[in-house]
Design a protein around this motif. Structure first.
Motif, short mmCIF file in Angstrom:
data_model
loop_
_atom_site.label_atom_id
_atom_site.label_comp_id
_atom_site.label_asym_id
_atom_site.label_seq_id
_atom_site.Cartn_x
_atom_site.Cartn_y
_atom_site.Cartn_z
N GLU A 38 64.70 1.75 48.82
CA GLU A 38 65.12 0.37 48.97
C GLU A 38 66.43 0.31 49.75
O GLU A 38 67.22 1.26 49.73
N ARG A 39 66.63 -0.82 50.41
CA ARG A 39 67.92 -1.05 51.05
C ARG A 39 69.00 -1.08 49.98
O ARG A 39 68.86 -1.73 48.95
N LEU A 40 70.07 -0.32 50.21
CA LEU A 40 71.20 -0.32 49.28
C LEU A 40 72.06 -1.53 49.58
O LEU A 40 72.60 -1.68 50.67
N ILE A 41 72.18 -2.43 48.62
CA ILE A 41 73.00 -3.62 48.78
C ILE A 41 74.43 -3.29 48.38
O ILE A 41 74.69 -2.92 47.23
N GLU A 42 75.34 -3.38 49.33
CA GLU A 42 76.73 -3.03 49.06
C GLU A 42 77.39 -4.09 48.18
O GLU A 42 77.13 -5.28 48.32
N ARG A 43 78.26 -3.65 47.29
CA ARG A 43 78.98 -4.50 46.34
C ARG A 43 78.03 -5.46 45.61
O ARG A 43 78.26 -6.67 45.56
N PRO A 44 76.95 -4.91 45.04
CA PRO A 44 76.00 -5.80 44.35
C PRO A 44 76.45 -6.10 42.92
O PRO A 44 77.21 -5.35 42.31
N ARG A 45 76.00 -7.20 42.41
CA ARG A 45 76.11 -7.52 40.99
C ARG A 45 74.75 -7.25 40.36
O ARG A 45 73.71 -7.59 40.93
N HIS A 46 74.77 -6.63 39.18
CA HIS A 46 73.53 -6.33 38.47
C HIS A 46 73.39 -7.38 37.36
O HIS A 46 74.12 -7.36 36.37
N ILE A 47 72.46 -8.30 37.55
CA ILE A 47 72.24 -9.40 36.60
C ILE A 47 70.84 -9.27 36.03
O ILE A 47 69.86 -9.10 36.78
N GLU A 48 70.72 -9.33 34.72
CA GLU A 48 69.40 -9.26 34.10
C GLU A 48 69.20 -10.46 33.20
O GLU A 48 70.15 -11.02 32.65
N VAL A 49 67.94 -10.86 33.08
CA VAL A 49 67.59 -12.06 32.33
C VAL A 49 66.69 -11.67 31.16
O VAL A 49 65.68 -10.98 31.34
#
Length: 675
Positions: A207-218
């Motif tokens: 997968e494309r690595l998203i720089e400075r991502p936030r990991h949000i789960e629902v």
């Protein structure tokens, strides 16, 4: 979180261990359901075994021969007359074959249906499935037919940096980051080896690595009557090597509109596989564009961090799991669910942060859980319990609730100060340092924040800790003399340092256990200059190490023998001034999984020599100097912490001092598998 509804089952077996088993059993007891625990030989006297109404031995310590054996679990349930099995999380909680075995045996599996487990348990299949339902996904390559060469070629269409992920995996195990083709070529075989050992499947996706991502789960709940609701989101961006460390609810990033949209997307993903029970849909959210989110995966089980959702919603997720599994319709609608206040959870691991967060094992000499307003502790340890290398290193969770985020943060820091664990190293001091980071205080989070943090000064020790340890060593000396004396106590035996006309206090040579070169000579005085906190705790381990805790600090000290120290200095001189020890030692107890050099090979500083795995983590021990390697172990050997696994005989030309901070130097953590 109280309920007056009738209990959904009479007898439930909990197919797990540690803090999650304790947490599930507490809800079972509250509902009046008889709880049945299972245990391996390593857990015969564990807290979850003592808390349950019944307990069944399922095998020896290795998880593959006990907690990961579906036949043993099902047999234990049938033997005890259980109607249902709650799998907790980890182990068999997302195992479609186990769910099928429960169904075939006439047992209720407290979890989703087999289709949901199969679809969402395969990252490639899950990604394709939710894309068809209109859920946004991260660009990448999800083709199980491609080998390494084909994946490398196809990666050009995605663009670097990339994230390599085992399709069958979870919790970050085997994940590798590649920033160019060369790194990808190295990352793929390493990820496949780890995935094959951990999951029996080495299929990879990129997968494309998203720089400075936030990991949000629902968090979602779905019943068998078509109702699917979400209970808001959790912020899980504070991670170390894809391993969540601190989680909170709600996220400080999302506004009400985005919360509603991401919640609806999570419900759509769950509905697409006719989901049943409690589950979590995970998303990446760009810090630069918080209104955009991408599906990562769905965890078809209860999550480690579920308590923060329970605290802000007032809903017991385990109770909901049980009622849904019993066929009851959800008694709540989306309109009924409101978020109140803020909750934050810190995971307490038996690990050594200044050793690259390597797992720590040993007997728990002291355990004290924090108490106070808004404090909740989910733990599966007790004094006397042996923390082994067989299972995950998480031993407790400290969770706090406040009227707002600032209050929850403050309560969590104070709760961690009051948390006492002696006998094994923990990450508590690191957690406090993380919470104090300005970015964390401001809610400016991303998954790379921990990696960017400066290293703490692991050798910095409060003076009173040193004094307390020295006094304990000196006191033990006196006690030993009195015990070994045949003639009974006399002034000559009981007065340490006694001489006519005065008392000369004993000098103790000691050092922090993990910094044996940081030797200190301390005068052991009962009335030392450093003030000792009122909450201090001192314990002595079987190996003679003195553990001291107080005011949020915990350190283990070892006694340094003067003669041995002189011999070490002489040996260093004979090595031509090299400070690095020639022996390479295992940084943790575990199993040798790979040997990268043959006996007699010439190696260079930094070359990998052996790989050691324990607690679902693999670590490489590397050469500290150039030289010739002499191996002491082979693949499959069990090793203990600090055991010599190889020796590097320096080349004659080697010269110049090279500082090393103990036997752990050269350990490089490669992967981890806690969510």
């Amino acid at each position: 979180m109280r309920s007056s509804a009738p209990r959904p089952f009479e007898r439930v077996l909990v197919a797990n261990r540690g803090e999650i088993a304790v947490r599930v059993i507490r809800t079972l007891r509250r509902l009046g359901i008889r709880s049945i625990a299972v245990y391996s030989d390593a857990d015969a006297d564990a807290p979850h075994v003592r808390l349950a109404d019944e307990a069944v031995r399922i095998g020896p310590a290795p998880a593959t021969e006990s907690y990961l054996d579906p036949e043993r679990i099902v047999a234990a349930a049938l033997e005890t007359g259980a109607e249902a099995i709650h799998p907790g999380y980890g182990f068999l909680s997302e195992h479609a074959g186990f769910a099928e075995a429960c169904r075939d045996a006439g047992l209720v599996f407290v979890g989703p249906g087999i289709e949901a487990l199969e679809v969402m348990g395969d990252k490639i299949r899950a990604k394709r499935h939710v894309e068809a339902s209109g859920v946004p996904t991260v660009p990448g390559i999800a083709d199980p037919t491609l080998d390494d060469e084909a994946l490398i070629a196809a990666s050009a269409s995605v663009g670097f940096p990339l994230l390599v992920k085992p399709s069958a995996g979870g919790g970050g195990k085997g994940m590798q980051v590649a920033r160019d083709a060369d790194e990808l070529a190295a990352a793929l075989p390493a990820a496949r080896r780890i995935a094959l050992a951990a999951f029996g499947d080495d299929t990879m996706l990129i997968e494309r690595l998203i720089e400075r991502p936030r990991h949000i789960e629902v968090q979602v709940l779905a019943d068998a009557h078509g109702t699917v609701v979400h209970l808001g989101e959790r912020e899980c961006s504070l991670q170390r090597r894809h391993q969540k460390v601190i989680e909170e609810a709600p996220s400080p990033l999302l506004d009400a509109a985005t919360r509603s949209r991401i919640g609806q997307a999570a419900c759509d993903a769950a509905r697409s596989v006719d989901y049943l029970g409690a589950g979590t849909v995970e998303f990446l959210v760009s810090d630069a564009a918080p209104d955009e989110f991408f599906f990562i995966e769905m965890n078809t089980r209860l999550q480690v961090e579920h308590p923060v959702t329970e605290l802000v919603t007032g809903i017991d997720l385990v109770e909901q799991q049980l009622r849904i599994a019993a066929g009851e319709p959800l008694a709540i609608t989306q309109q009924d669910i409101e978020l109140h206040g803020h909750a934050i959870e810190a995971r307490v691991y038996a690990e050594t942060p200044h050793r690259g967060f390597l797992p720590s094992t040993g007997e728990v000499l002291a355990w004290r859980a924090p108490v106070g307003d808004g404090v909740r502790v989910d733990a599966g340890i007790d004094e006397g319990l042996e923390i082994t290398a067989h299972y995950d290193p998480m031993i407790a969770k400290v969770i706090t609730f406040g009227s707002d985020r600032a209050e929850a943060l403050d309560r969590l820091d104070r709760a961690l100060v009051d948390t006492v664990v002696l006998g094994v190293d923990t990450n508590i001091a690191f957690l406090r340092r993380l919470l104090a980071d300005p970015a964390v205080q401001a809610g400016d989070l991303d998954t790379g924040l921990i990696d960017r943090m400066p290293e703490g000064d692991a050798a910095a020790v409060s003076p009173w800790l040193v004094d307390a340890a020295a006094l304990r060593f000196a006191s033990d000396d006196v006690a030993d003399r009195l015990t070994s004396s045949d003639g009974g106590p006399t002034a000559w035996q009981s007065a340490a340092g006694w001489r006519p006309g005065s008392v000369r206090h004993v000098e103790v040579l000691l050092a922090p256990r993990d910094h044996p070169h940081d030797v200190r000579t301390v005068v052991a005085e009962p009335d030392g200059a450093a003030a000792r906190p009122a909450d201090s705790v001192v314990r002595v381990g079987d190996d003679g190490a003195v553990w001291v805790h107080g005011d949020g600090e915990s350190v283990a000290f070892v006694r340094i023998d003067r003669r041995a120290r002189a011999e070490q200095r002489r040996a260093a001189t004979e090595r031509g001034g090299l400070a690095a020890e020639p022996d390479l030692r295992s940084p943790m107890p575990g199993t040798v999984t790979a040997v990268f050099a043959a006996d007699g090979d010439r190696v260079e500083e930094g070359d990998a020599i052996v790989a050691i795995e324990a607690m679902k983590m693999e670590h490489r021990v590397v050469a500290a100097v150039d030289g010739t390697v002499r191996l002491s172990v082979a693949v499959g050997d069990l090793v203990s912490r600090d055991q010599a696994v190889a020796r590097i005989e320096p080349h004659p030309a080697a010269s110049g001092p090279q500082s090393i901070d103990g036997p752990h130097e050269g350990a490089v953590a490669n992967a981890s598998d806690q969510e």
